[in-house]
Design a protein around this motif. Structure first.
Motif, PDB file in Angstrom:
ATOM      1  N   PHE A  97       2.882 -19.933  10.709  1.00  0.00           N
ATOM      2  CA  PHE A  97       2.675 -18.680   9.984  1.00  0.00           C
ATOM      3  C   PHE A  97       3.827 -17.729  10.262  1.00  0.00           C
ATOM      4  CE2 PHE A  97       0.634 -14.364   9.861  1.00  0.00           C
ATOM      5  CZ  PHE A  97       0.266 -14.358   8.517  1.00  0.00           C
ATOM      6  N   TYR A  98       4.405 -17.169   9.190  1.00  0.00           N
ATOM      7  CA  TYR A  98       5.455 -16.157   9.308  1.00  0.00           C
ATOM      8  C   TYR A  98       4.980 -14.893   8.591  1.00  0.00           C
ATOM      9  CZ  TYR A  98       8.631 -20.138  10.258  1.00  0.00           C
ATOM     10  OH  TYR A  98       9.239 -21.263  10.757  1.00  0.00           O
ATOM     11  N   GLN A  99       5.088 -13.751   9.268  1.00  0.00           N
ATOM     12  CA  GLN A  99       4.683 -12.480   8.670  1.00  0.00           C
ATOM     13  C   GLN A  99       5.776 -11.443   8.827  1.00  0.00           C
ATOM     14  OE1 GLN A  99       0.619 -10.358   9.050  1.00  0.00           O
ATOM     15  NE2 GLN A  99       1.822  -9.442  10.687  1.00  0.00           N
ATOM     16  N   THR A 100       5.981 -10.637   7.783  1.00  0.00           N
ATOM     17  CA  THR A 100       6.880  -9.494   7.876  1.00  0.00           C
ATOM     18  C   THR A 100       6.114  -8.253   7.437  1.00  0.00           C
ATOM     19  OG1 THR A 100       7.724  -9.776   5.614  1.00  0.00           O
ATOM     20  CG2 THR A 100       8.915 -10.900   7.390  1.00  0.00           C
ATOM     21  N   LEU A 101       6.334  -7.152   8.131  1.00  0.00           N
ATOM     22  CA  LEU A 101       5.720  -5.873   7.775  1.00  0.00           C
ATOM     23  C   LEU A 101       6.786  -4.796   7.862  1.00  0.00           C
ATOM     24  CD1 LEU A 101       2.301  -4.442   8.947  1.00  0.00           C
ATOM     25  CD2 LEU A 101       4.327  -2.996   8.825  1.00  0.00           C
ATOM     26  N   ARG A 102       6.949  -4.071   6.770  1.00  0.00           N
ATOM     27  CA  ARG A 102       7.886  -2.947   6.760  1.00  0.00           C
ATOM     28  C   ARG A 102       7.162  -1.711   6.239  1.00  0.00           C
ATOM     29  NH1 ARG A 102      14.108  -1.931   5.270  1.00  0.00           N
ATOM     30  NH2 ARG A 102      13.922   0.255   4.616  1.00  0.00           N
ATOM     31  N   ALA A 103       7.347  -0.602   6.955  1.00  0.00           N
ATOM     32  CA  ALA A 103       6.773   0.679   6.542  1.00  0.00           C
ATOM     33  C   ALA A 103       7.896   1.692   6.372  1.00  0.00           C
ATOM     34  CB  ALA A 103       5.764   1.182   7.563  1.00  0.00           C
ATOM     35  N   ASP A 104       7.905   2.365   5.242  1.00  0.00           N
ATOM     36  CA  ASP A 104       8.879   3.427   4.971  1.00  0.00           C
ATOM     37  C   ASP A 104       8.142   4.753   4.940  1.00  0.00           C
ATOM     38  OD1 ASP A 104      11.649   2.166   4.224  1.00  0.00           O
ATOM     39  OD2 ASP A 104      10.141   0.872   3.306  1.00  0.00           O
ATOM     40  N   LEU A 105       8.571   5.665   5.826  1.00  0.00           N
ATOM     41  CA  LEU A 105       7.863   6.931   6.022  1.00  0.00           C
ATOM     42  C   LEU A 105       8.755   8.103   5.648  1.00  0.00           C
ATOM     43  CD1 LEU A 105       6.496   6.163   9.608  1.00  0.00           C
ATOM     44  CD2 LEU A 105       5.470   5.535   7.419  1.00  0.00           C
ATOM     45  N   GLU A 106       8.189   9.048   4.914  1.00  0.00           N
ATOM     46  CA  GLU A 106       8.889  10.306   4.699  1.00  0.00           C
ATOM     47  C   GLU A 106       8.704  11.199   5.930  1.00  0.00           C
ATOM     48  OE1 GLU A 106       7.550  12.146   1.119  1.00  0.00           O
ATOM     49  OE2 GLU A 106       8.449  10.617  -0.193  1.00  0.00           O
ATOM     50  N   ASP A 107       9.504  12.240   6.036  1.00  0.00           N
ATOM     51  CA  ASP A 107       9.313  13.203   7.116  1.00  0.00           C
ATOM     52  C   ASP A 107       7.898  13.781   7.041  1.00  0.00           C
ATOM     53  OD1 ASP A 107      11.883  12.870   8.015  1.00  0.00           O
ATOM     54  OD2 ASP A 107      12.694  14.581   6.909  1.00  0.00           O
ATOM     55  N   GLY A 108       7.209  13.800   8.182  1.00  0.00           N
ATOM     56  CA  GLY A 108       5.857  14.333   8.208  1.00  0.00           C
ATOM     57  C   GLY A 108       4.779  13.321   7.868  1.00  0.00           C
ATOM     58  N   ALA A 109       5.155  12.083   7.603  1.00  0.00           N
ATOM     59  CA  ALA A 109       4.161  11.028   7.355  1.00  0.00           C
ATOM     60  C   ALA A 109       3.627  10.500   8.675  1.00  0.00           C
ATOM     61  CB  ALA A 109       4.790   9.894   6.559  1.00  0.00           C
ATOM     62  N   ALA A 115       0.844  -1.192   0.000  1.00  0.00           N
ATOM     63  CA  ALA A 115       0.000   0.000   0.000  1.00  0.00           C
ATOM     64  C   ALA A 115       0.879   1.242   0.000  1.00  0.00           C
ATOM     65  CB  ALA A 115      -0.937   0.015   1.202  1.00  0.00           C
ATOM     66  N   GLU A 116       0.572   2.164  -0.901  1.00  0.00           N
ATOM     67  CA  GLU A 116       1.276   3.436  -0.989  1.00  0.00           C
ATOM     68  C   GLU A 116       0.281   4.567  -0.740  1.00  0.00           C
ATOM     69  OE1 GLU A 116       2.964   3.572  -4.868  1.00  0.00           O
ATOM     70  OE2 GLU A 116       4.068   1.698  -4.635  1.00  0.00           O
ATOM     71  N   VAL A 117       0.688   5.516   0.082  1.00  0.00           N
ATOM     72  CA  VAL A 117      -0.173   6.667   0.398  1.00  0.00           C
ATOM     73  C   VAL A 117       0.567   7.936   0.010  1.00  0.00           C
ATOM     74  CG1 VAL A 117      -1.357   7.925   2.225  1.00  0.00           C
ATOM     75  CG2 VAL A 117      -1.316   5.427   2.264  1.00  0.00           C
ATOM     76  N   GLY A 118      -0.045   8.719  -0.855  1.00  0.00           N
ATOM     77  CA  GLY A 118       0.570   9.947  -1.323  1.00  0.00           C
ATOM     78  C   GLY A 118       0.386  11.103  -0.361  1.00  0.00           C
ATOM     79  N   ALA A 119       1.028  12.209  -0.671  1.00  0.00           N
ATOM     80  CA  ALA A 119       0.968  13.402   0.177  1.00  0.00           C
ATOM     81  C   ALA A 119      -0.471  13.869   0.354  1.00  0.00           C
ATOM     82  CB  ALA A 119       1.817  14.511  -0.433  1.00  0.00           C
ATOM     83  N   GLY A 120      -0.874  14.102   1.602  1.00  0.00           N
ATOM     84  CA  GLY A 120      -2.200  14.623   1.898  1.00  0.00           C
ATOM     85  C   GLY A 120      -3.313  13.599   1.897  1.00  0.00           C
ATOM     86  N   ALA A 121      -3.021  12.360   1.520  1.00  0.00           N
ATOM     87  CA  ALA A 121      -4.062  11.324   1.501  1.00  0.00           C
ATOM     88  C   ALA A 121      -4.218  10.710   2.884  1.00  0.00           C
ATOM     89  CB  ALA A 121      -3.716  10.243   0.489  1.00  0.00           C
ATOM     90  N   ARG A 122      -5.427  10.212   3.174  1.00  0.00           N
ATOM     91  CA  ARG A 122      -5.742   9.562   4.451  1.00  0.00           C
ATOM     92  C   ARG A 122      -6.381   8.211   4.153  1.00  0.00           C
ATOM     93  NH1 ARG A 122      -3.058  13.231   5.661  1.00  0.00           N
ATOM     94  NH2 ARG A 122      -3.476  14.988   7.070  1.00  0.00           N
ATOM     95  N   ALA A 123      -5.718   7.133   4.538  1.00  0.00           N
ATOM     96  CA  ALA A 123      -6.204   5.798   4.204  1.00  0.00           C
ATOM     97  C   ALA A 123      -6.286   4.928   5.452  1.00  0.00           C
ATOM     98  CB  ALA A 123      -5.291   5.141   3.173  1.00  0.00           C
ATOM     99  N   LEU A 124      -7.340   4.125   5.486  1.00  0.00           N
ATOM    100  CA  LEU A 124      -7.544   3.159   6.572  1.00  0.00           C
ATOM    101  C   LEU A 124      -7.782   1.793   5.943  1.00  0.00           C
ATOM    102  CD1 LEU A 124      -8.201   2.330   9.546  1.00  0.00           C
ATOM    103  CD2 LEU A 124     -10.573   3.001   9.073  1.00  0.00           C
ATOM    104  N   ILE A 125      -6.965   0.811   6.335  1.00  0.00           N
ATOM    105  CA  ILE A 125      -7.094  -0.553   5.829  1.00  0.00           C
ATOM    106  C   ILE A 125      -7.512  -1.459   6.980  1.00  0.00           C
ATOM    107  CG2 ILE A 125      -5.932  -2.486   4.718  1.00  0.00           C
ATOM    108  CD1 ILE A 125      -4.019  -0.505   3.437  1.00  0.00           C
ATOM    109  N   LEU A 126      -8.637  -2.144   6.789  1.00  0.00           N
ATOM    110  CA  LEU A 126      -9.149  -3.091   7.773  1.00  0.00           C
ATOM    111  C   LEU A 126      -9.318  -4.450   7.101  1.00  0.00           C
ATOM    112  CD1 LEU A 126     -12.032  -0.913   9.300  1.00  0.00           C
ATOM    113  CD2 LEU A 126      -9.696  -1.109  10.153  1.00  0.00           C
ATOM    114  N   THR A 186       4.288   2.361   2.196  1.00  0.00           N
ATOM    115  CA  THR A 186       5.058   3.568   1.917  1.00  0.00           C
ATOM    116  C   THR A 186       4.130   4.762   2.092  1.00  0.00           C
ATOM    117  OG1 THR A 186       6.397   2.380   0.283  1.00  0.00           O
ATOM    118  CG2 THR A 186       6.500   4.780   0.245  1.00  0.00           C
ATOM    119  N   VAL A 187       4.553   5.729   2.905  1.00  0.00           N
ATOM    120  CA  VAL A 187       3.709   6.889   3.193  1.00  0.00           C
ATOM    121  C   VAL A 187       4.509   8.163   2.925  1.00  0.00           C
ATOM    122  CG1 VAL A 187       2.171   7.999   4.844  1.00  0.00           C
ATOM    123  CG2 VAL A 187       2.574   5.532   4.991  1.00  0.00           C
ATOM    124  N   ALA A 188       3.972   9.027   2.071  1.00  0.00           N
ATOM    125  CA  ALA A 188       4.635  10.280   1.730  1.00  0.00           C
ATOM    126  C   ALA A 188       4.403  11.328   2.810  1.00  0.00           C
ATOM    127  CB  ALA A 188       4.116  10.787   0.382  1.00  0.00           C
TER     128      ALA A 188
END
Length: 266
Positions: free
Chosen positions: A124-136, A68-79, A102-104
């Protein structure tokens, strides 16, 4: 290849962008058994999607990939629409799931799946990585049951592993690595003890936490050196854990994001 040996690979790639002040889903790539129901805009302006697995659960050898990628100013909720049911794996094959976010700058992504329910003999094996820009901004929770408690399967799964990492550029803000292989150690006080359900969470935002959610012996919060706010909670019953987690989550969202409470209808 026999039916018991067949495996499935589910793929879900999403992109959320801000267009004229509204968050829209601009990319939606799906491969069964993963899919999303159409997006719903919440009263607060956040765009919400439900991840659905229409099959009976996760089988040994299955693999899921969620991006999932979130651009600048976007607001997303995943359930997720329902609990993740980890089915028994007679062959010992491990089910895996890789999640990448990835969140801008100026964007916000929140991921609050329903609890994971490991059946006896599942792995079960799970990996989660989030890459955040400044202000994300980012919010995540993970809830794990000790098994199908009412079926007498408490701590009867074979193996459960989860690794979560949050990064801002080359700086790691948070890392949590859980590995559970039921045995005497997991039944000892301080690990599971009398609890049947456990939860963890992490949030990154621009606000300051002045009122830390806490329930003695049940829920605690703190902050990493990188500034991420973490949460740990445990309870004997699922609804009890859900109430404590939801209350803490809304408190942290309000303080870190300045966000209004989520109003989700299932």
């Amino acid at each position: 290849m026999t039916l018991g040996q067949r495996t499935r690979t589910g793929i879900l790639h999403l992109r959320f962008e801000n267009q004229r002040g509204k968050t829209v889903l601009t990319r939606d790539v799906q491969k069964a058994p993963l899919m999303v129901i159409r997006p719903f805009e919440l009263p607060c302006g956040t765009l919400m999607v439900f991840v659905v697995n229409p099959t009976g659960g996760v089988l040994g050898g299955d693999h899921s990939e969620i991006v999932a990628e979130v651009g600048a100013g976007a607001r997303a909720l995943i359930l997720t629409q329902s609990a993740t049911r980890l089915q028994p794996s007679p062959s010992g094959a491990v089910a895996t799931q890789d999640i990448r976010f990835t969140v801008a700058a100026g964007g916000r992504l929140e991921y609050y799946p329903e609890r994971t329910l490991p059946f006896a003999g599942s792995a079960f094996y799970q990996t989660l990585r989030a890459d955040l820009e400044d202000g994300a901004e980012l919010g995540l929770t993970e809830t794990l049951a000790s098994g199908r408690v009412q079926m007498g399967e408490r701590l009867a799964f074979a193996d459960y592993r989860s690794r979560v990492e949050l990064w801002r550029g080359e700086k790691r803000l948070y890392r949590d690595h859980v590995r559970l292989q039921p045995g005497e150690a997991t039944r000892a006080p301080g690990t599971w003890g009398q609890w049947n359900y456990a939860a963890s969470g992490v949030w990154v935002g621009g606000g300051v936490v002045e009122q830390w959610p806490a329930l003695p012996g049940q829920l605690a919060c703190g902050q990493t050196a990188g500034g991420a706010v973490w949460l740990r909670s445990a309870a004997e019953r699922g609804p009890e854990l859900d109430r404590a987690l939801n209350t803490a989550r809304e408190s942290l969202r309000a303080q870190l994001f300045g966000a209004r409470p989520l109003q989700v209808r299932r």
